[in-house]
Write a protein that holds these residues in place. Structure first.
Motif, PDB file in Angstrom:
ATOM      1  N   TRP A 457       0.854  -1.198   0.000  1.00 49.46           N
ATOM      2  CA  TRP A 457       0.000   0.000   0.000  1.00 49.46           C
ATOM      3  C   TRP A 457       0.880   1.234   0.000  1.00 49.46           C
ATOM      4  O   TRP A 457       1.970   1.262   0.595  1.00 49.46           O
ATOM      5  CB  TRP A 457      -0.894   0.016   1.233  1.00 49.46           C
ATOM      6  N   GLY A 459       0.742   5.794  -0.100  1.00 47.98           N
ATOM      7  CA  GLY A 459      -0.069   6.997  -0.009  1.00 47.98           C
ATOM      8  C   GLY A 459       0.827   8.218   0.062  1.00 47.98           C
ATOM      9  O   GLY A 459       2.053   8.115   0.144  1.00 47.98           O
ATOM     10  N   PRO A 473      -9.310   7.839   6.126  1.00 50.52           N
ATOM     11  CA  PRO A 473      -9.216   7.280   4.773  1.00 50.52           C
ATOM     12  C   PRO A 473      -7.927   6.487   4.553  1.00 50.52           C
ATOM     13  O   PRO A 473      -7.935   5.462   3.872  1.00 50.52           O
ATOM     14  CB  PRO A 473      -9.268   8.531   3.882  1.00 50.52           C
ATOM     15  N   LEU A 474      -6.822   6.955   5.108  1.00 50.16           N
ATOM     16  CA  LEU A 474      -5.563   6.231   4.930  1.00 50.16           C
ATOM     17  C   LEU A 474      -5.623   4.869   5.598  1.00 50.16           C
ATOM     18  O   LEU A 474      -5.144   3.854   5.047  1.00 50.16           O
ATOM     19  CB  LEU A 474      -4.404   7.057   5.507  1.00 50.16           C
ATOM     20  N   GLU A 477      -7.779   2.639   3.444  1.00 47.04           N
ATOM     21  CA  GLU A 477      -7.033   2.168   2.265  1.00 47.04           C
ATOM     22  C   GLU A 477      -6.022   1.100   2.642  1.00 47.04           C
ATOM     23  O   GLU A 477      -5.859   0.097   1.935  1.00 47.04           O
ATOM     24  CB  GLU A 477      -6.326   3.351   1.605  1.00 47.04           C
ATOM     25  N   GLY A 480      -7.872  -2.098   3.395  1.00 48.32           N
ATOM     26  CA  GLY A 480      -8.347  -2.702   2.151  1.00 48.32           C
ATOM     27  C   GLY A 480      -7.219  -3.346   1.372  1.00 48.32           C
ATOM     28  O   GLY A 480      -7.380  -4.447   0.811  1.00 48.32           O
ATOM     29  N   ALA A 481      -6.046  -2.695   1.318  1.00 47.69           N
ATOM     30  CA  ALA A 481      -4.918  -3.264   0.583  1.00 47.69           C
ATOM     31  C   ALA A 481      -4.454  -4.557   1.223  1.00 47.69           C
ATOM     32  O   ALA A 481      -4.152  -5.545   0.531  1.00 47.69           O
ATOM     33  CB  ALA A 481      -3.774  -2.255   0.522  1.00 47.69           C
TER      34      ALA A 481
END
Length: 604
Positions: A457, A459, A473-474, A477, A480-481
């Motif tokens: 992941w 960002g 949100p981070l 993410e 999810g990754a």
């Protein structure tokens, strides 16, 4: 008759056979006797040989004992020879050293006589100079305690005895000044200046300062500073610099010295030495605040590929602040009142009067080496090493080395605090320039955005510490990754039908063979093989769900760990770049400190 006739031939044959048998018996007896006698002789010979062997064995034992004694004797002799060799080598070395010591004593005695015959007058000239520069001597002459004519006579005698020695006309000039003969004093000063301008200017500058004539002392000091080589500054200069910095020669001399050092520094390229080496920048870099390896661990793992560059950037940014802390510690606020004891000027004047000229110095070095040879018992190498160490300590230093070491390596120079402060003012423009260069490079290395990532992941977050970064949100993410990667790993774990059906088939075949085979070892082997293949099939069937469950558990644990690391990294991001941003204002604080310290507006 016929029967008798037939018996007689048989008897004859029997008698012949019997006689032959007896003859054979006698021959066998004779042969046996011969064998017995031979065996007896052999027995005697064997006994003799055994006796001889026993004798040889005894002799061999004796010889072995003798050989052992000889070996011990040879070893003892060898040890004695080795000891004798060591004693002889020690004696030879001692003899050589004794000879060297005796030769050194003889040469030292000869050089001492030579020294007395050649330089005894200079010793007296120096003694007279020490007396004339003392303030009590001037008071005694002015009060009439000492006849001024006698002083002038002694000084004139020194000049006649040593016309080529710069101190002799300098002494005449002092004596003329005590009598008020300005013209004669001026002519004597000119003669001393023609012999050695640097030492003469320094001598009169120091004597004028002791007599309270600070204007003349400043003028002479300015001439002295213009006459010396800035690439070969000896111990005299360091002592004089202390005296000037403490204003023992007056404010004007202090100003002249500061201007001279700035002029010398302007002729140097302090930012370059030997092509690449920048001494000021290197010393400032050593003062930086180092980032420990265990500092900001989460942030370092999130931006692992760029972490080394980020560490270098924040360390570069810390250089101005670290330099300010160092300078505040090394250079406390300047005292309002200056010392008036004149200790530095007095020491400089005494050292200057006692300083040998080149010819005296060469002879003195030789005599000092001979004294070291005598002190070391004739060890020429040890004496040479000790003399070399002293020569290195007295070796003149160039201006660049003196300036840099006075500020950053104070233990390597013979300068007081005020002299070091004067040096710092000379070096100050380069210090500001070097710290500003570090700040500019740190500003260039400071990114606007920081790329972070872990476990596939990635960002981007801003480096502005005042920017609000929403971690939600981070985190989503990142979760999810990790879940996506875990799902791919779980899907990759599949049942292998070849291994499964192969194990089932082998277990069935082995079971059938086990039932149809007669009782015995073959049946036991078949049953064991069947059970093993059945276990293999069961393991293959259970492997997939178990492994998928393990991967899901590992993915959940990893997601929690990485989320925790991400949150910590975001907090450390704010702290890290806040420190970096604060460090960038270091040059302003450094300029402010310089302005406040020296009470002047910094032009840079």
């Amino acid at each position: 008759m016929s029967e008798g006739f037939e018996i007689e031939p048989l008897e004859g044959e029997l008698e012949e056979a019997l006689s032959d048998l007896k003859a054979g018996q006698r021959r066998q007896d004779e042969a046996l006797g011969t064998v017995v006698r031979g065996v007896g002789s052999l027995d005697i010979a064997v006994s003799t040989v055994l006796a001889e062997i026993a004798g040889l064995r005894g002799e061999l034992s004796e010889v072995a004992a003798e050989v052992l004694d000889v070996r011990q004797s040879v070893r003892a002799v060898d040890d004695a020879v080795a000891q004798l060799h060591d004693v002889f080598a020690e004696f030879t070395a001692r003899y050589v050293q004794d000879q060297a010591r005796v030769a050194a004593e003889a040469e030292l005695a000869q050089l001492t006589l030579d020294w007395q015959s050649r330089f005894e007058q200079r010793r007296r000239t120096r003694a007279l100079a020490h007396g004339l520069v003392h303030t009590l001597t001037r008071d005694a002459v002015e009060r009439g305690v000492v006849d001024a004519a006698a002083v002038e006579s002694c000084a004139a005698e020194r000049l006649l005895m040593e016309p080529s020695y710069w101190l002799a006309p300098a002494v005449v000039a002092l004596a003329a000044r005590h009598r008020g003969e300005v013209q004669r004093a001026r002519r004597a000063v000119s003669q001393a200046f023609s012999l050695d301008p640097a030492k003469s200017n320094l001598f009169f500058a120091l004597t004028c300062s002791r007599l309270g004539e600070f204007k003349e002392a400043a003028r002479r000091m300015d001439q002295y500073l213009r006459s010396i080589d800035s690439y070969a500054l000896d111990e005299d200069f360091q002592i004089v610099l202390d005296a000037v910095a403490c204003r023992e020669l007056g404010d004007d001399a202090h100003t002249y010295a500061e201007l001279a050092m700035k002029r010398w520094a302007g002729q140097l390229d302090l930012a370059r030495s030997n092509g690449e080496f920048d001494p000021v920048a290197d010393h400032l870099w050593e003062l930086r605040h180092r980032v420990r390896n265990d500092a900001f661990p989460a942030l370092g793992r999130l931006c692992e590929s760029e972490w080394d560059q980020l560490r270098r950037g924040i360390e570069l940014a810390s250089v101005p602040g670290a330099a300010l802390e160092y300078l505040r510690e090394q250079f406390p606020p300047e005292p309002a009142a200056w010392a008036e004891a004149g200790t530095y000027a007095e020491g400089a004047l005494g050292a200057l009067i006692d300083r040998y000229d080149a010819e005296e110095r060469a002879l003195d070095r030789r005599m000092e080496y001979l004294r070291r040879v005598i002190d070391h018992g004739g060890d020429a190498d040890g004496a040479r090493r000790s003399v070399s160490v002293d020569d290195d300590a007295r070796r003149p230093a160039d201006l660049r080395t003196l300036l840099v070491n006075a500020v950053f390596v104070p233990r390597s120079v013979l300068l007081g605090d005020e002299a070091r402060r004067l040096v710092l003012r000379t070096l100050w423009p380069r210090v500001l320039e070097a710290t500003q260069e570090c700040a500019d490079r740190a500003q260039h290395l400071l990114p606007r955005e920081l790329a972070i990532g872990t476990d596939g992941w990635s960002g981007v977050v801003p480096t502005d510490p005042s920017a609000d970064v929403d971690a939600g949100p981070l985190v989503a993410e990142l979760k999810g990754a990790i879940e996506e990667r875990t799902g791919r790993q779980v899907d990759a774990v599949r049942l292998n039908p070849v291994r499964l059906w192969g194990a089932i088939l082998l277990s069935l075949v082995a079971g059938v063979l086990g039932f149809i085979t007669a009782a015995g070892a073959a049946r036991s082997v078949a049953l064991c093989l069947g059970l093993g293949c059945a276990g293999w099939a069961w393991h293959e069937w259970r492997r997939v769900p178990v492994r998928r469950r393990e991967l899901r558990t590992e993915g959940s644990v990893l997601a929690r760990q990485r989320v925790r690391m991400l949150r910590q990294g975001l907090e450390q991001r704010e702290e890290f770049f806040s420190v970096w941003t604060d460090h960038l204002h270091g040059p302003d604080g450094l300029r402010t400190w310089g302005t406040e310290t020296w009470h002047e507006v910094d032009e840079t």
